[in-house]
Design a protein around this motif. Structure first.
Motif, PDB file in Angstrom:
ATOM      1  N   SER A  71       0.830  -1.207   0.000  1.00 34.28           N
ATOM      2  CA  SER A  71       0.000   0.000   0.000  1.00 34.28           C
ATOM      3  C   SER A  71       0.864   1.256   0.000  1.00 34.28           C
ATOM      4  N   LEU A  72       1.958   1.240   0.757  1.00 34.68           N
ATOM      5  CA  LEU A  72       2.840   2.402   0.810  1.00 34.68           C
ATOM      6  C   LEU A  72       3.486   2.685  -0.545  1.00 34.68           C
ATOM      7  N   ASP A  73       3.782   1.650  -1.294  1.00 30.89           N
ATOM      8  CA  ASP A  73       4.337   1.861  -2.636  1.00 30.89           C
ATOM      9  C   ASP A  73       3.340   2.627  -3.502  1.00 30.89           C
ATOM     10  N   GLY A  74       2.063   2.245  -3.410  1.00 33.23           N
ATOM     11  CA  GLY A  74       1.028   2.960  -4.159  1.00 33.23           C
ATOM     12  C   GLY A  74       0.884   4.396  -3.684  1.00 33.23           C
ATOM     13  N   VAL A  75       0.960   4.581  -2.401  1.00 35.21           N
ATOM     14  CA  VAL A  75       0.840   5.936  -1.841  1.00 35.21           C
ATOM     15  C   VAL A  75       2.007   6.797  -2.298  1.00 35.21           C
ATOM     16  N   ASN A  76       3.198   6.244  -2.359  1.00 34.20           N
ATOM     17  CA  ASN A  76       4.363   7.009  -2.809  1.00 34.20           C
ATOM     18  C   ASN A  76       4.193   7.483  -4.253  1.00 34.20           C
ATOM     19  N   LEU A  77       3.600   6.644  -5.096  1.00 26.36           N
ATOM     20  CA  LEU A  77       3.337   7.064  -6.477  1.00 26.36           C
ATOM     21  C   LEU A  77       2.372   8.249  -6.510  1.00 26.36           C
ATOM     22  N   GLN A  78       1.334   8.174  -5.673  1.00 26.46           N
ATOM     23  CA  GLN A  78       0.361   9.273  -5.631  1.00 26.46           C
ATOM     24  C   GLN A  78       0.996  10.541  -5.051  1.00 26.46           C
ATOM     25  N   LEU A  79       1.884  10.374  -4.078  1.00 20.36           N
ATOM     26  CA  LEU A  79       2.545  11.542  -3.481  1.00 20.36           C
ATOM     27  C   LEU A  79       3.436  12.254  -4.491  1.00 20.36           C
ATOM     28  N   ALA A  80       4.027  11.510  -5.399  1.00 16.62           N
ATOM     29  CA  ALA A  80       4.846  12.140  -6.438  1.00 16.62           C
ATOM     30  C   ALA A  80       3.975  13.047  -7.299  1.00 16.62           C
ATOM     31  N   LYS A  81       2.763  12.598  -7.616  1.00 17.47           N
ATOM     32  CA  LYS A  81       1.837  13.427  -8.390  1.00 17.47           C
ATOM     33  C   LYS A  81       1.399  14.654  -7.584  1.00 17.47           C
ATOM     34  N   VAL A  82       1.128  14.442  -6.299  1.00 16.03           N
ATOM     35  CA  VAL A  82       0.706  15.546  -5.434  1.00 16.03           C
ATOM     36  C   VAL A  82       1.833  16.563  -5.290  1.00 16.03           C
ATOM     37  N   ASP A  83       3.065  16.105  -5.298  1.00 15.42           N
ATOM     38  CA  ASP A  83       4.207  17.002  -5.175  1.00 15.42           C
ATOM     39  C   ASP A  83       4.247  17.987  -6.336  1.00 15.42           C
ATOM     40  N   THR A  84       3.952  17.508  -7.530  1.00 17.28           N
ATOM     41  CA  THR A  84       3.914  18.390  -8.701  1.00 17.28           C
ATOM     42  C   THR A  84       2.819  19.440  -8.537  1.00 17.28           C
ATOM     43  N   MET A  85       1.654  18.998  -8.074  1.00 20.76           N
ATOM     44  CA  MET A  85       0.543  19.950  -7.878  1.00 20.76           C
ATOM     45  C   MET A  85       0.893  20.960  -6.789  1.00 20.76           C
ATOM     46  N   THR A  86       1.590  20.513  -5.767  1.00 18.67           N
ATOM     47  CA  THR A  86       1.963  21.406  -4.674  1.00 18.67           C
ATOM     48  C   THR A  86       2.933  22.480  -5.157  1.00 18.67           C
ATOM     49  N   THR A  87       3.831  22.110  -6.033  1.00 16.76           N
ATOM     50  CA  THR A  87       4.768  23.090  -6.583  1.00 16.76           C
ATOM     51  C   THR A  87       4.016  24.186  -7.328  1.00 16.76           C
ATOM     52  N   HIS A  88       3.033  23.793  -8.133  1.00 15.99           N
ATOM     53  CA  HIS A  88       2.233  24.775  -8.860  1.00 15.99           C
ATOM     54  C   HIS A  88       1.442  25.649  -7.890  1.00 15.99           C
ATOM     55  N   ALA A  89       0.869  25.033  -6.866  1.00 12.51           N
ATOM     56  CA  ALA A  89       0.102  25.800  -5.874  1.00 12.51           C
ATOM     57  C   ALA A  89       1.016  26.765  -5.123  1.00 12.51           C
ATOM     58  N   GLN A  90       2.253  26.381  -4.900  1.00 10.79           N
ATOM     59  CA  GLN A  90       3.202  27.246  -4.207  1.00 10.79           C
ATOM     60  C   GLN A  90       3.487  28.495  -5.046  1.00 10.79           C
ATOM     61  N   ASN A  91       3.624  28.328  -6.332  1.00  9.29           N
ATOM     62  CA  ASN A  91       3.853  29.482  -7.209  1.00  9.29           C
ATOM     63  C   ASN A  91       2.657  30.431  -7.180  1.00  9.29           C
ATOM     64  N   VAL A  92       1.456  29.864  -7.229  1.00  8.61           N
ATOM     65  CA  VAL A  92       0.246  30.698  -7.179  1.00  8.61           C
ATOM     66  C   VAL A  92       0.168  31.424  -5.842  1.00  8.61           C
ATOM     67  N   THR A  93       0.484  30.738  -4.762  1.00  9.88           N
ATOM     68  CA  THR A  93       0.432  31.338  -3.428  1.00  9.88           C
ATOM     69  C   THR A  93       1.434  32.484  -3.303  1.00  9.88           C
ATOM     70  N   ALA A  94       2.612  32.314  -3.889  1.00 10.60           N
ATOM     71  CA  ALA A  94       3.616  33.378  -3.838  1.00 10.60           C
ATOM     72  C   ALA A  94       3.105  34.611  -4.582  1.00 10.60           C
ATOM     73  N   ASN A  95       2.450  34.422  -5.710  1.00  9.41           N
ATOM     74  CA  ASN A  95       1.898  35.553  -6.460  1.00  9.41           C
ATOM     75  C   ASN A  95       0.806  36.260  -5.669  1.00  9.41           C
ATOM     76  N   VAL A  96      -0.052  35.477  -5.015  1.00  3.02           N
ATOM     77  CA  VAL A  96      -1.124  36.068  -4.198  1.00  3.02           C
ATOM     78  C   VAL A  96      -0.526  36.816  -3.014  1.00  3.02           C
ATOM     79  N   ALA A  97       0.517  36.284  -2.406  1.00  2.00           N
ATOM     80  CA  ALA A  97       1.159  36.957  -1.273  1.00  2.00           C
ATOM     81  C   ALA A  97       1.746  38.291  -1.702  1.00  2.00           C
ATOM     82  N   ASN A  98       2.370  38.330  -2.873  1.00  2.00           N
ATOM     83  CA  ASN A  98       2.912  39.597  -3.366  1.00  2.00           C
ATOM     84  C   ASN A  98       1.809  40.612  -3.603  1.00  2.00           C
ATOM     85  N   LEU A  99       0.698  40.167  -4.169  1.00  2.00           N
ATOM     86  CA  LEU A  99      -0.439  41.055  -4.399  1.00  2.00           C
ATOM     87  C   LEU A  99      -0.999  41.559  -3.075  1.00  2.00           C
TER      88      LEU A  99
END
Length: 153
Positions: A71-99
């Protein structure tokens, strides 16, 4: 009978008394040792089935851990996908913080001025009340001194 024989007879009697006095605790100790032996034998008889149950439980836990690893192997695969989404969300959050910083700076300056003005008005009013109270106290002290001087004459 000479003195040495009498002393030997007394020593033998004392040794006999010592043996009799120590015999009772030794007999009680024997009963305690017998009871302890019975208890240990009982414990051995009861723990043997428990150890068999523990072995079965450990085997079951090992099987469960293997399933968890899968099960953990499957979760690690999903976490890799979530990591990509988190990076994008971090960029959006930085832009909102500057605004938000820009908007905050634009709105904060007038608010700071209003707060400072309010603080100055409160401080001036408090100083004025304090000065009035101080003047009243001085006047009353002067009147008391005058009245005291008039009373002494």
């Amino acid at each position: 009978m000479d003195g040495g024989q009498i002393a030997a007879l007394i020593a033998a009697g004392a040794f006999l008394m010592l043996v009799l006095v120590l015999a009772v605790p030794i007999l009680r100790l024997r009963h305690t040792v017998d009871a302890t032996t019975r208890m240990i034998n009982d414990l051995n008889e009861r723990t043997t089935p428990l150890l068999g149950d523990v072995n079965t439980t450990v085997k079951n836990v090992n099987v469960a851990l293997e399933q968890v690893q899968t099960s953990l192997d499957g979760v690690n695969l999903q976490l890799a996908k979530v990591d990509t989404m988190t990076t994008h969300a971090q960029n959006v959050t930085a832009n909102v913080a500057n605004l938000a910083t820009v908007v905050s700076a634009a709105a904060a300056n007038p608010l700071v001025k209003v707060a400072a003005f309010g603080y100055g008005v409160r401080r001036a009013a408090a100083a004025r009340r304090h000065a009035e109270t101080e003047r009243e106290v001085r006047d009353s002290i002067k009147q008391q001194r005058r009245a005291a001087k008039r009373g002494n004459r």
